[in-house]
Motif scaffolding. Structure first.
Motif, PDB file in Angstrom:
ATOM      1  N   LYS A   6      10.387  -3.334   1.211  1.00  0.00           N
ATOM      2  CA  LYS A   6       8.961  -3.010   1.093  1.00  0.00           C
ATOM      3  C   LYS A   6       8.509  -3.115  -0.358  1.00  0.00           C
ATOM      4  O   LYS A   6       7.437  -3.675  -0.640  1.00  0.00           O
ATOM      5  CB  LYS A   6       8.689  -1.596   1.620  1.00  0.00           C
ATOM      6  N   ASP A   7       9.314  -2.577  -1.267  1.00  0.00           N
ATOM      7  CA  ASP A   7       8.972  -2.636  -2.692  1.00  0.00           C
ATOM      8  C   ASP A   7       8.885  -4.082  -3.184  1.00  0.00           C
ATOM      9  O   ASP A   7       7.962  -4.459  -3.902  1.00  0.00           O
ATOM     10  CB  ASP A   7       9.996  -1.879  -3.534  1.00  0.00           C
ATOM     11  N   MET A   8       9.879  -4.895  -2.795  1.00  0.00           N
ATOM     12  CA  MET A   8       9.878  -6.279  -3.239  1.00  0.00           C
ATOM     13  C   MET A   8       8.696  -7.042  -2.639  1.00  0.00           C
ATOM     14  O   MET A   8       8.075  -7.867  -3.320  1.00  0.00           O
ATOM     15  CB  MET A   8      11.189  -6.995  -2.907  1.00  0.00           C
ATOM     16  N   HIS A   9       8.374  -6.768  -1.397  1.00  0.00           N
ATOM     17  CA  HIS A   9       7.239  -7.437  -0.756  1.00  0.00           C
ATOM     18  C   HIS A   9       5.961  -7.155  -1.553  1.00  0.00           C
ATOM     19  O   HIS A   9       5.189  -8.075  -1.865  1.00  0.00           O
ATOM     20  CB  HIS A   9       7.099  -6.967   0.695  1.00  0.00           C
ATOM     21  N   GLN A  10       5.757  -5.901  -1.894  1.00  0.00           N
ATOM     22  CA  GLN A  10       4.584  -5.529  -2.686  1.00  0.00           C
ATOM     23  C   GLN A  10       4.600  -6.203  -4.060  1.00  0.00           C
ATOM     24  O   GLN A  10       3.570  -6.676  -4.541  1.00  0.00           O
ATOM     25  CB  GLN A  10       4.511  -4.003  -2.860  1.00  0.00           C
ATOM     26  N   GLU A  11       5.773  -6.253  -4.664  1.00  0.00           N
ATOM     27  CA  GLU A  11       5.891  -6.859  -5.991  1.00  0.00           C
ATOM     28  C   GLU A  11       5.600  -8.360  -5.941  1.00  0.00           C
ATOM     29  O   GLU A  11       4.928  -8.907  -6.820  1.00  0.00           O
ATOM     30  CB  GLU A  11       7.281  -6.594  -6.577  1.00  0.00           C
ATOM     31  N   ILE A  12       6.084  -9.039  -4.897  1.00  0.00           N
ATOM     32  CA  ILE A  12       5.820 -10.475  -4.753  1.00  0.00           C
ATOM     33  C   ILE A  12       4.328 -10.714  -4.544  1.00  0.00           C
ATOM     34  O   ILE A  12       3.739 -11.621  -5.145  1.00  0.00           O
ATOM     35  CB  ILE A  12       6.655 -11.090  -3.604  1.00  0.00           C
ATOM     36  N   LEU A  13       3.699  -9.901  -3.702  1.00  0.00           N
ATOM     37  CA  LEU A  13       2.255 -10.047  -3.486  1.00  0.00           C
ATOM     38  C   LEU A  13       1.488  -9.804  -4.788  1.00  0.00           C
ATOM     39  O   LEU A  13       0.549 -10.545  -5.112  1.00  0.00           O
ATOM     40  CB  LEU A  13       1.773  -9.105  -2.391  1.00  0.00           C
ATOM     41  N   LEU A  14       1.892  -8.791  -5.533  1.00  0.00           N
ATOM     42  CA  LEU A  14       1.230  -8.485  -6.800  1.00  0.00           C
ATOM     43  C   LEU A  14       1.390  -9.633  -7.794  1.00  0.00           C
ATOM     44  O   LEU A  14       0.409 -10.093  -8.406  1.00  0.00           O
ATOM     45  CB  LEU A  14       1.794  -7.188  -7.393  1.00  0.00           C
TER      46      LEU A  14
END
Length: 159
Positions: A31-39
């Motif tokens: 979840k954290d990485m998904h958010q970071e990639i989107l950001l």
């Protein structure tokens, strides 16, 4: 611009999930990485020049973000090995074994094999990674041979 970005991300969401699956093992980190990639992709989107396809660009952003994320996480904790799971479906078992073997490669080789298996041409992989196309050819050839050898060993000499 925001609507176009959202539309492209939704169309190519599979790239993000594939990269995350190869570099992160637990749900919270996914979840954290998904958010970071989107950001990171949103921050970089204004600089997307369309010199390459959006999917190639998104792969590059996703992989760079994943590698940075992994380095931070590796400093914080040890990464546990993913066990091989068996299933009744031979096809699924083969896929899981291939996925397991790819996850055991170093980060650069893992990235190269993933891009190759996703159908990217060596020139596109070179654009994403910054390596030469010739170097990509050699690396992919050697990685295939290594993976085939490991699959044979795992299957008692048969693929």
């Amino acid at each position: 611009m925001e609507e176009q970005y959202i539309s492209l991300i939704q169309k190519h969401e599979g790239i993000i999930h594939k990269v995350i699956g190869l570099y992160v093992d637990n749900d919270e980190d996914r979840k954290d990485m998904h958010q970071e990639i989107l950001l990171q992709s949103w921050k970089s989107y204004a600089n997307f020049k369309e010199d390459s396809t959006f999917s190639t660009w998104l792969y590059k952003v996703s992989l760079n973000t994943a590698l940075t994320f992994r380095k931070k996480e590796d400093k914080r904790k040890l990464v546990s090995e993913t066990p091989i799971t068996t299933t009744s479906s031979e096809s699924k078992e083969d896929y899981e074994m291939l996925y397991f073997l790819i996850k055991q490669l170093n980060e650069v080789d893992r990235m190269l094999m993933t891009l190759h298996l996703d159908g990217y041409k060596n020139q596109e992989i070179a654009e994403i990674t910054g390596m030469t196309s010739n170097h990509i050819n050699v690396k992919i050839h050697r990685l295939k041979a290594t993976i085939i050898d490991q699959l044979k060993k795992a299957n008692n000499g048969h693929i």
